[in-house]
Design a protein around this motif. Structure first.
Motif, mmCIF file in Angstrom:
data_model
loop_
_atom_site.group_PDB
_atom_site.id
_atom_site.type_symbol
_atom_site.label_atom_id
_atom_site.label_comp_id
_atom_site.label_asym_id
_atom_site.label_seq_id
_atom_site.Cartn_x
_atom_site.Cartn_y
_atom_site.Cartn_z
ATOM 1 N N GLN A 7 -84.974 -6.714 -24.161
ATOM 2 C CA GLN A 7 -83.806 -6.479 -25.007
ATOM 3 C C GLN A 7 -83.735 -7.566 -26.074
ATOM 4 O O GLN A 7 -82.905 -8.473 -26.005
ATOM 5 C CB GLN A 7 -82.537 -6.451 -24.164
ATOM 6 C CG GLN A 7 -82.495 -5.299 -23.204
ATOM 7 C CD GLN A 7 -81.195 -5.256 -22.412
ATOM 8 O OE1 GLN A 7 -80.359 -6.140 -22.491
ATOM 9 N NE2 GLN A 7 -81.023 -4.199 -21.646
ATOM 10 N N PRO A 39 -72.128 -0.086 -30.328
ATOM 11 C CA PRO A 39 -72.427 -1.020 -29.234
ATOM 12 C C PRO A 39 -73.190 -2.261 -29.701
ATOM 13 O O PRO A 39 -74.360 -2.454 -29.380
ATOM 14 C CB PRO A 39 -73.265 -0.157 -28.284
ATOM 15 C CG PRO A 39 -73.963 0.797 -29.184
ATOM 16 C CD PRO A 39 -72.997 1.082 -30.290
ATOM 17 N N LYS A 41 -72.782 -6.498 -30.178
ATOM 18 C CA LYS A 41 -72.026 -7.719 -29.850
ATOM 19 C C LYS A 41 -71.831 -8.624 -31.056
ATOM 20 O O LYS A 41 -70.770 -9.195 -31.236
ATOM 21 C CB LYS A 41 -72.756 -8.525 -28.770
ATOM 22 C CG LYS A 41 -72.703 -7.950 -27.395
ATOM 23 C CD LYS A 41 -73.363 -8.879 -26.405
ATOM 24 C CE LYS A 41 -74.783 -8.410 -26.189
ATOM 25 N NZ LYS A 41 -75.516 -9.109 -25.161
ATOM 26 N N GLU A 42 -72.859 -8.810 -31.821
ATOM 27 C CA GLU A 42 -72.818 -9.776 -32.924
ATOM 28 C C GLU A 42 -72.391 -9.101 -34.231
ATOM 29 O O GLU A 42 -71.243 -9.140 -34.596
ATOM 30 C CB GLU A 42 -74.180 -10.450 -33.077
ATOM 31 C CG GLU A 42 -74.636 -11.203 -31.840
ATOM 32 C CD GLU A 42 -73.746 -12.363 -31.482
ATOM 33 O OE1 GLU A 42 -73.210 -13.011 -32.395
ATOM 34 O OE2 GLU A 42 -73.580 -12.624 -30.282
ATOM 35 N N GLY A 115 -77.619 -8.106 -31.457
ATOM 36 C CA GLY A 115 -76.905 -8.183 -30.186
ATOM 37 C C GLY A 115 -76.442 -6.841 -29.679
ATOM 38 O O GLY A 115 -75.247 -6.639 -29.459
ATOM 39 N N THR A 117 -75.444 -3.970 -27.166
ATOM 40 C CA THR A 117 -74.861 -3.996 -25.823
ATOM 41 C C THR A 117 -75.635 -3.050 -24.909
ATOM 42 O O THR A 117 -76.587 -2.385 -25.335
ATOM 43 C CB THR A 117 -73.382 -3.577 -25.847
ATOM 44 O OG1 THR A 117 -73.316 -2.195 -26.204
ATOM 45 C CG2 THR A 117 -72.572 -4.424 -26.807
ATOM 46 N N GLU A 118 -75.189 -2.942 -23.668
ATOM 47 C CA GLU A 118 -75.862 -2.066 -22.708
ATOM 48 C C GLU A 118 -75.893 -0.618 -23.196
ATOM 49 O O GLU A 118 -76.876 0.082 -23.000
ATOM 50 C CB GLU A 118 -75.184 -2.166 -21.334
ATOM 51 C CG GLU A 118 -76.002 -1.566 -20.227
ATOM 52 C CD GLU A 118 -77.398 -2.183 -20.090
ATOM 53 O OE1 GLU A 118 -78.353 -1.418 -19.822
ATOM 54 O OE2 GLU A 118 -77.551 -3.413 -20.263
ATOM 55 N N ARG A 119 -74.808 -0.159 -23.839
ATOM 56 C CA ARG A 119 -74.778 1.220 -24.378
ATOM 57 C C ARG A 119 -75.875 1.425 -25.420
ATOM 58 O O ARG A 119 -76.400 2.524 -25.554
ATOM 59 C CB ARG A 119 -73.420 1.528 -25.006
ATOM 60 C CG ARG A 119 -72.349 1.842 -24.000
ATOM 61 C CD ARG A 119 -71.002 2.202 -24.645
ATOM 62 N NE ARG A 119 -71.109 3.230 -25.651
ATOM 63 C CZ ARG A 119 -70.619 3.131 -26.895
ATOM 64 N NH1 ARG A 119 -69.991 2.039 -27.285
ATOM 65 N NH2 ARG A 119 -70.743 4.118 -27.742
ATOM 66 N N TRP A 121 -78.835 -0.208 -25.383
ATOM 67 C CA TRP A 121 -80.119 -0.248 -24.680
ATOM 68 C C TRP A 121 -80.326 0.920 -23.725
ATOM 69 O O TRP A 121 -81.464 1.368 -23.537
ATOM 70 C CB TRP A 121 -80.281 -1.580 -23.955
ATOM 71 C CG TRP A 121 -80.450 -2.677 -24.948
ATOM 72 C CD1 TRP A 121 -79.534 -3.636 -25.273
ATOM 73 C CD2 TRP A 121 -81.572 -2.904 -25.795
ATOM 74 N NE1 TRP A 121 -80.022 -4.440 -26.275
ATOM 75 C CE2 TRP A 121 -81.277 -4.009 -26.604
ATOM 76 C CE3 TRP A 121 -82.796 -2.276 -25.957
ATOM 77 C CZ2 TRP A 121 -82.155 -4.503 -27.555
ATOM 78 C CZ3 TRP A 121 -83.686 -2.766 -26.905
ATOM 79 C CH2 TRP A 121 -83.358 -3.866 -27.689
#
Length: 134
Positions: A7, A39, A41-42, A115, A117-119, A121
């Motif tokens: 990731q 999704p 983060k950054e 960044g 998120t899990e969604r 990836w």
């Protein structure tokens, strides 16, 4: 790093066609809507390259792309919090702050995701398509 993990911190997503499967063309205007719940983060950025040279498209506006990290305060948001970005030879009326000029070049849009998120990836999120405006 010597090895990139499963990731990586940055991902590049490319588009060569619009939502109808038509090749993206020079001289036309397109839109891309980044959902409010993307999704990420950054931050994200949409850079428009010249498909012929794979270089930035330099114009008098000095805008090669738009980013949630730098341009968020000046971009217009939709009622649902999403942001519609435009790229093409001219800005749609009233959308100058959300427009990336292409100067007649054949655009090659690249969305950079910093960044995910899990969604992102697990692929439970689908990135919206590029839409032909005119």
């Amino acid at each position: 790093p010597k090895k990139v993990g499963p990731q990586p911190a940055t991902q590049y997503l490319f588009a060569l066609a619009d939502a109808q499967g038509n090749e993206i063309e020079a001289g036309k205007t397109y839109s891309f809507t980044m959902p409010a719940d993307a999704p990420i983060k950054e931050f994200w950025s949409l850079i428009i390259y010249d498909l012929e040279t794979w270089a930035f498209i330099y114009t008098p506006e000095s805008r090669i792309g738009l980013s949630s990290a730098i341009d968020m305060k000046t971009m217009k948001k939709n009622k649902d919090g999403s942001i519609t970005l435009y790229f093409g030879p001219e800005a749609p009326k009233g959308q100058e702050s959300n427009w990336i000029p292409t100067a007649g070049k054949k655009p090659f849009p690249v969305l950079r995701v910093y960044g995910g998120t899990e969604r992102f990836w697990d692929k439970s999120w689908t990135m919206p398509d590029i839409e032909l405006v005119k």
